[in-house]
Motif scaffolding. Structure first.
Motif: not given
Length: 141
Positions: A1-20, A70-78
């Motif tokens: 089971m998982s809980a739905f969240v919505s949070l607004t804050g700043n990126l703390t590090r650069e995005v790490s993009l990978h391909f599986g 890093r530093g961008d302000r975002v809202t994440v839902t998930g």
């Protein structure tokens, strides 16, 4: 089971993009959420910072990797899920937010929108890009 969240804050590090192995993109990044308040009758501000690890999949992951830093302000839902793995013979656990959507805060920035071609399949993603665990019984990793 998982809980739905919505949070607004700043990126703390650069995005790490990978391909599986299947070629599906996944991005990992951190978000810090600051909460400030003043106790009744007090002149001093109190502050609490919470840190969240976030994962995004498919086209969302690619867009996050291309658009945010890093530093961008975002809202994440998930949803919040607990990942479990073994290291040095010990079971480890960590809660992570699995993003359904990520938005830039327009309170602190302006953006130019470049739309992606319309996708087919579940949640607007091509079926090949649907993240594991979304809509099926398979775990993400």
């Amino acid at each position: 089971m998982s809980a739905f969240v919505s949070l607004t804050g700043n990126l703390t590090r650069e995005v790490s993009l990978h391909f599986g192995p299947s070629g599906m993109a996944f991005a990992e990044f951190g978000v810090a959420v600051n909460r400030r308040w003043r106790e009744s009758g007090s002149a001093e501000w109190q502050e609490q910072v919470s840190f969240f690890d976030v994962k995004a999949f498919g086209k969302l992951a690619e867009n996050v990797g291309q658009s945010l830093q890093r530093g961008d302000r975002v809202t994440v839902t998930g949803s919040v899920r607990q990942d479990t793995w073994e290291k040095d013979g010990q079971e480890r656990r960590k809660e992570r937010v699995y993003a359904d959507d990520v938005a830039v805060s327009l309170a602190r920035a302006t953006v130019s929108i470049e739309k992606n071609p319309r996708a087919e399949g579940a949640r607007g993603r091509p079926a090949s890009e649907s993240p594991p665990g979304y809509g099926d019984d398979e775990e993400p990793f």
